[in-house]
Write a protein that holds these residues in place. Sequence first.
Motif, PDB file in Angstrom:
ATOM      1  N   THR A 138       0.830  -1.197   0.000  1.00  0.00           N
ATOM      2  CA  THR A 138       0.000   0.000   0.000  1.00  0.00           C
ATOM      3  C   THR A 138       0.866   1.250   0.000  1.00  0.00           C
ATOM      4  O   THR A 138       2.096   1.165  -0.039  1.00  0.00           O
ATOM      5  CB  THR A 138      -0.966  -0.031   1.207  1.00  0.00           C
ATOM      6  N   ASP A 139       0.237   2.417   0.027  1.00  0.00           N
ATOM      7  CA  ASP A 139       0.951   3.693  -0.069  1.00  0.00           C
ATOM      8  C   ASP A 139       0.837   4.493   1.217  1.00  0.00           C
ATOM      9  O   ASP A 139      -0.135   4.355   1.968  1.00  0.00           O
ATOM     10  CB  ASP A 139       0.393   4.536  -1.218  1.00  0.00           C
ATOM     11  N   SER A 144       5.020   8.301  12.777  1.00  0.00           N
ATOM     12  CA  SER A 144       4.873   6.995  13.435  1.00  0.00           C
ATOM     13  C   SER A 144       5.063   5.857  12.444  1.00  0.00           C
ATOM     14  O   SER A 144       5.701   4.845  12.750  1.00  0.00           O
ATOM     15  CB  SER A 144       3.497   6.883  14.094  1.00  0.00           C
ATOM     16  N   LEU A 145       4.534   6.027  11.239  1.00  0.00           N
ATOM     17  CA  LEU A 145       4.665   4.987  10.218  1.00  0.00           C
ATOM     18  C   LEU A 145       6.101   4.852   9.745  1.00  0.00           C
ATOM     19  O   LEU A 145       6.599   3.740   9.535  1.00  0.00           O
ATOM     20  CB  LEU A 145       3.750   5.306   9.035  1.00  0.00           C
ATOM     21  N   LEU A 146       6.791   5.983   9.579  1.00  0.00           N
ATOM     22  CA  LEU A 146       8.172   5.943   9.104  1.00  0.00           C
ATOM     23  C   LEU A 146       9.124   5.388  10.154  1.00  0.00           C
ATOM     24  O   LEU A 146      10.158   4.807   9.824  1.00  0.00           O
ATOM     25  CB  LEU A 146       8.617   7.348   8.688  1.00  0.00           C
ATOM     26  N   GLU A 147       8.776   5.548  11.418  1.00  0.00           N
ATOM     27  CA  GLU A 147       9.634   5.070  12.505  1.00  0.00           C
ATOM     28  C   GLU A 147       9.309   3.634  12.920  1.00  0.00           C
ATOM     29  O   GLU A 147      10.043   3.036  13.713  1.00  0.00           O
ATOM     30  CB  GLU A 147       9.486   5.986  13.720  1.00  0.00           C
ATOM     31  N   LEU A 148       8.247   3.067  12.380  1.00  0.00           N
ATOM     32  CA  LEU A 148       7.814   1.733  12.794  1.00  0.00           C
ATOM     33  C   LEU A 148       8.838   0.674  12.403  1.00  0.00           C
ATOM     34  O   LEU A 148       9.294   0.623  11.261  1.00  0.00           O
ATOM     35  CB  LEU A 148       6.471   1.415  12.136  1.00  0.00           C
ATOM     36  N   GLU A 149       9.201  -0.164  13.362  1.00  0.00           N
ATOM     37  CA  GLU A 149      10.151  -1.239  13.089  1.00  0.00           C
ATOM     38  C   GLU A 149       9.527  -2.273  12.157  1.00  0.00           C
ATOM     39  O   GLU A 149       8.314  -2.463  12.129  1.00  0.00           O
ATOM     40  CB  GLU A 149      10.555  -1.916  14.404  1.00  0.00           C
ATOM     41  N   GLN A 179       5.951   2.768   1.485  1.00  0.00           N
ATOM     42  CA  GLN A 179       7.161   3.492   1.138  1.00  0.00           C
ATOM     43  C   GLN A 179       7.968   3.897   2.379  1.00  0.00           C
ATOM     44  O   GLN A 179       7.399   4.289   3.400  1.00  0.00           O
ATOM     45  CB  GLN A 179       6.824   4.754   0.334  1.00  0.00           C
ATOM     46  N   THR A 180       9.280   3.795   2.243  1.00  0.00           N
ATOM     47  CA  THR A 180      10.224   4.222   3.278  1.00  0.00           C
ATOM     48  C   THR A 180      11.279   5.105   2.616  1.00  0.00           C
ATOM     49  O   THR A 180      11.413   5.113   1.390  1.00  0.00           O
ATOM     50  CB  THR A 180      10.895   3.002   3.940  1.00  0.00           C
ATOM     51  N   GLU A 213      28.066  14.879  -9.284  1.00  0.00           N
ATOM     52  CA  GLU A 213      28.454  16.145  -8.664  1.00  0.00           C
ATOM     53  C   GLU A 213      27.624  16.472  -7.427  1.00  0.00           C
ATOM     54  O   GLU A 213      27.961  17.394  -6.672  1.00  0.00           O
ATOM     55  CB  GLU A 213      28.305  17.301  -9.665  1.00  0.00           C
ATOM     56  N   VAL A 214      26.537  15.751  -7.203  1.00  0.00           N
ATOM     57  CA  VAL A 214      25.632  16.047  -6.099  1.00  0.00           C
ATOM     58  C   VAL A 214      25.679  14.917  -5.080  1.00  0.00           C
ATOM     59  O   VAL A 214      25.636  13.737  -5.440  1.00  0.00           O
ATOM     60  CB  VAL A 214      24.187  16.226  -6.610  1.00  0.00           C
ATOM     61  N   GLU A 215      25.765  15.279  -3.806  1.00  0.00           N
ATOM     62  CA  GLU A 215      25.784  14.275  -2.741  1.00  0.00           C
ATOM     63  C   GLU A 215      24.427  13.578  -2.637  1.00  0.00           C
ATOM     64  O   GLU A 215      23.384  14.191  -2.905  1.00  0.00           O
ATOM     65  CB  GLU A 215      26.122  14.935  -1.401  1.00  0.00           C
ATOM     66  N   PRO A 216      24.406  12.293  -2.276  1.00  0.00           N
ATOM     67  CA  PRO A 216      23.127  11.593  -2.107  1.00  0.00           C
ATOM     68  C   PRO A 216      22.262  12.275  -1.054  1.00  0.00           C
ATOM     69  O   PRO A 216      22.765  12.839  -0.082  1.00  0.00           O
ATOM     70  CB  PRO A 216      23.555  10.194  -1.643  1.00  0.00           C
ATOM     71  N   SER A 217      20.973  12.210  -1.258  1.00  0.00           N
ATOM     72  CA  SER A 217      20.031  12.824  -0.330  1.00  0.00           C
ATOM     73  C   SER A 217      18.836  11.905  -0.152  1.00  0.00           C
ATOM     74  O   SER A 217      18.437  11.204  -1.090  1.00  0.00           O
ATOM     75  CB  SER A 217      19.571  14.181  -0.863  1.00  0.00           C
ATOM     76  N   ASP A 218      18.254  11.889   1.047  1.00  0.00           N
ATOM     77  CA  ASP A 218      17.108  11.026   1.321  1.00  0.00           C
ATOM     78  C   ASP A 218      15.823  11.613   0.746  1.00  0.00           C
ATOM     79  O   ASP A 218      15.608  12.832   0.780  1.00  0.00           O
ATOM     80  CB  ASP A 218      16.928  10.828   2.829  1.00  0.00           C
ATOM     81  N   ALA A 219      14.993  10.735   0.223  1.00  0.00           N
ATOM     82  CA  ALA A 219      13.676  11.112  -0.287  1.00  0.00           C
ATOM     83  C   ALA A 219      12.651  10.129   0.236  1.00  0.00           C
ATOM     84  O   ALA A 219      12.966   8.960   0.471  1.00  0.00           O
ATOM     85  CB  ALA A 219      13.670  11.130  -1.810  1.00  0.00           C
ATOM     86  N   ILE A 220      11.428  10.596   0.412  1.00  0.00           N
ATOM     87  CA  ILE A 220      10.345   9.724   0.860  1.00  0.00           C
ATOM     88  C   ILE A 220       9.304   9.664  -0.253  1.00  0.00           C
ATOM     89  O   ILE A 220       8.590  10.639  -0.496  1.00  0.00           O
ATOM     90  CB  ILE A 220       9.687  10.239   2.155  1.00  0.00           C
TER      91      ILE A 220
END
Length: 280
Positions: free
Chosen positions: A89-90, A130-135, A154-155, A164-171
């Motif tokens: 799911t999303d 809460s969803l993103l932090e769920l183990e 999604q995580t 040339e660009v440093e990696p960055s986190d996306a959700i």
Amino acid sequence: NLSEVFGKEDETARFASRYLRVTHADLFFADGVILAEGAAERILVPHFIRSHFPGLHSCDVTLLEVGGSHAHRLAPLIEHLGVNTLIITDLDAVEAEGHHKKANPAKSSGQLTANNVLKMWHPKEKTLDSLLELESAKKEKVYDPDFSVRVTYQTPVSVKLSSEVEPSDAIPRTFEDALVLENVDLFRELNGTDLLGEFKRAIGGSTDVQTLCEALCAALDSGSKAGFALDVLYLEDLQSVRVRTYISEGLEWLQQKLLLRQQEVLTDAGKAQTVTAEGK
């Protein structure tokens, strides 16, 4: 006889009975079930299973597409059958204030989820944080030793736009933008119309990951998700498409559950044959 499952004829009972009539009933004979939110998942997940999860591919798995976040309506039936089930799911991030406008997922922003599966079935969480932090272990709802339901959504993913660009986190917000973010270099080179072309332009026109996420979500509002999935399916080198991490984790969980169950059945059958032979 669904009356044993849903009781009185209410909206959920009507939804489930009509849905099963217009699709198929192999759900009742499956080793495992995958409830997918949309057409893109229905089209591409079987390929992911066939290519990367041979154990799961050898099992009898039913994949049902439940439009939107409506899988919770099938909860009484799944629980009644006791069949191990993966729900893909999303996040469906929305603003907390006002009319809960759709939003690009962001941590520590007070956002909520509009997904009824996550709010009403499992894990019964409403806030995005809460969803993103769920183990991972807590994404599984265990009913008994042989029957569990697990959600996967999604995580955060690390995205590198260029050398040339440093990696960055996306959700990611959906299956489609999650697939693109995990395969930026691949989709940067693909030519196509509709969403495939929109995604390529979004990657080429973005200088940072946040801008890219916004462009991908904007493209999804007007494009055909099923058409995008078919374009991916027709790629010459389909094996080069990396399975999105949250999808891979969910499929690995279901594979382990079903293979373990198969082994237990074989062991029990072997013991029964031994007892019978000794009795003779």
